[in-house]
Scaffold this motif. Structure first.
Motif, short mmCIF file in Angstrom:
data_model
loop_
_atom_site.label_atom_id
_atom_site.label_comp_id
_atom_site.label_asym_id
_atom_site.label_seq_id
_atom_site.Cartn_x
_atom_site.Cartn_y
_atom_site.Cartn_z
N GLY A 142 0.80 -1.22 0.00
CA GLY A 142 0.00 0.00 0.00
C GLY A 142 0.83 1.27 0.00
N LEU A 143 2.04 1.20 -0.56
CA LEU A 143 2.92 2.37 -0.59
C LEU A 143 2.73 3.14 -1.90
N PRO A 144 2.53 4.46 -1.82
CA PRO A 144 2.37 5.23 -3.05
C PRO A 144 3.69 5.37 -3.80
N TYR A 145 3.62 5.37 -5.13
CA TYR A 145 4.84 5.47 -5.94
C TYR A 145 4.53 6.14 -7.27
N THR A 146 5.60 6.65 -7.87
CA THR A 146 5.51 7.18 -9.22
C THR A 146 6.07 6.13 -10.16
N LEU A 147 5.36 5.92 -11.26
CA LEU A 147 5.77 4.89 -12.23
C LEU A 147 6.40 5.54 -13.45
N LYS A 148 7.62 5.13 -13.79
CA LYS A 148 8.26 5.56 -15.04
C LYS A 148 8.40 4.32 -15.91
N VAL A 149 7.62 4.28 -16.98
CA VAL A 149 7.65 3.11 -17.85
C VAL A 149 8.68 3.31 -18.96
N HIS A 150 9.56 2.32 -19.12
CA HIS A 150 10.56 2.35 -20.20
C HIS A 150 10.15 1.30 -21.23
N LYS A 151 10.21 1.70 -22.50
CA LYS A 151 9.77 0.81 -23.58
C LYS A 151 10.94 -0.01 -24.10
N ARG A 152 10.65 -1.17 -24.64
CA ARG A 152 11.67 -1.94 -25.36
C ARG A 152 11.75 -1.43 -26.80
N HIS A 153 12.96 -1.45 -27.36
CA HIS A 153 13.13 -1.13 -28.77
C HIS A 153 12.42 -2.21 -29.60
N PRO A 154 11.62 -1.82 -30.60
CA PRO A 154 10.83 -2.84 -31.31
C PRO A 154 11.70 -3.90 -32.01
N LYS A 155 12.92 -3.56 -32.38
CA LYS A 155 13.77 -4.57 -33.04
C LYS A 155 14.63 -5.35 -32.05
N THR A 156 15.38 -4.63 -31.20
CA THR A 156 16.30 -5.34 -30.30
C THR A 156 15.59 -5.91 -29.08
N MET A 157 14.37 -5.41 -28.79
CA MET A 157 13.62 -5.78 -27.58
C MET A 157 14.34 -5.33 -26.31
N ARG A 158 15.38 -4.52 -26.46
CA ARG A 158 16.09 -3.99 -25.29
C ARG A 158 15.61 -2.58 -24.98
N ALA A 159 15.87 -2.16 -23.76
CA ALA A 159 15.60 -0.76 -23.40
C ALA A 159 16.78 0.10 -23.86
#
Lengths: 225, 225
Positions: free
Chosen positions: B27-44
């Motif tokens: 129940g701890l509040p947090y801020t979410l930063k979503v990082h996407k995967r590169h569509p080709k390498t699937m890496r961030a």
């Protein structure tokens, strides 16, 4: 002072040297059971499954209770049998201790394992007429996964022990013991790893510790081959 | 009650869902930063290295201090921000907690990673004329390493959660959160894993937890593909 009865089930030339070393650092008496690798498969036999169901090394029994997973064993020894030694009590040093304790097996070992498997894939046991292909595969996997991973993982580890320090900070802790196998394997096997001068100096400090020397004396060399 | 400021750096479809889930459980509040995967390498991309030098996910910042390695993050949340919840205080339950907390990344992930790499080795991106060889290599590596390893590792995990329990015993803990990614990946990808009925039932209990549902709602699905 009476101690619990410690029995170490140790696989020769493996990560399990770490548990011997931790017990030597703490001055705790233990019984050593050495398990041999099969000369062909290089694996241990299944008899360790009678001691712990997963059947991997190391296993430490404490008054007959079996502990496994190196990180869990070292953290348990620090909490229960170290009188405050080898684990920071709080703060930044504890944060660093926890990080490297998990990093060693959670991040560093995976690319080192893949590198070993790729050595097998292109190795002399492979028929000569497929070796161009197996060599290409090993090069491709190492080039897209193994070496880039290690190029991310090793520089921060190198920086962490700059200036003569240890992984958790000024004091030697279980995190150093846990990191030892991966760092030694990386320096021995990763092309260009001689540039990680701080890690090489850290290994020299490790090898100068009497408890490490005793662990190698009773358990044998750390690395395979 | 005031809480520290938590920021989760989350990579979509990755192990980092576990940190969201842990914060939801507490129940701890947090801020979410979503990082996407590169569509080709699937890496961030490399921008996470500005937050933590190793540059891998998840990273949790607590009042600006960056924590990494899932196991270390979960154990820190349990010790410092959980008021005694989600980690046993002592005894057999703590022993089991520590074991599975380290087992998840220290033992279970390695063969799952190798299985994924072997899928690439024999996959559709490989030219057709080498596919007989790449298929043979994948079969050989999986047959000598991947499947035997998982046949050692999964039955004890299955037995640990028999009878409706959790990995540390009767109570749900951070060890369950840490084990979730590997168990879900194994059940989805390992041939014949449907025989691990206790693990499948455990996943159903996990998926019924409101905090898990919330983590997936805000972070997206756990597994790739």
């Amino acid at each position: 002072m009476t101690h619990p009865t410690f029995v170490v089930h140790h696989l020769e030339r493996s990560r399990s040297t770490r548990v011997l070393w931790a017990l030597e650092e703490l001055g705790l008496p233990y019984t050593l059971k050495v398990h041999k690798r099969h000369p062909k498969t290089m694996r241990a036999g299944p008899e360790i499954k009678a001691i712990h169901p997963v059947g991997r090394f190391p296993v430490l029994t404490v008054d007959g209770v079996a502990l496994a997973e190196s990180g869990a064993i070292l953290d348990t020894l620090a909490d229960d049998h170290a009188d405050g030694r080898l684990k920071p009590a709080a703060g930044e040093a504890l944060r660093r201790y926890r990080y490297w304790l998990h990093f060693a097996e959670g991040s560093l070992m995976a690319p080192l394992l893949v590198a070993l498997i790729m050595d097998q894939v292109r190795g002399p046991a492979v028929p000569f007429f497929v070796r161009p292909v197996t060599g290409m595969i090993a090069k491709s996997v190492n080039g897209s996964y193994t070496w880039p991973q290690l190029a991310d993982l090793l520089p921060p580890a190198d920086a962490a022990v700059a200036g003569g320090g240890w992984f958790a900070g000024a004091d030697f802790t279980m995190a150093d013991i846990q990191m030892s196998y991966g760092v030694m394997a990386a320096l021995a096997r990763v092309p260009g790893a001689d540039k990680y001068r701080n890690l090489a100096d850290w290994v020299a400090r490790v090898e100068a510790r009497p408890a490490f020397q005793k662990a190698v004396e009773v358990g044998g060399p750390v690395l395979l081959g």
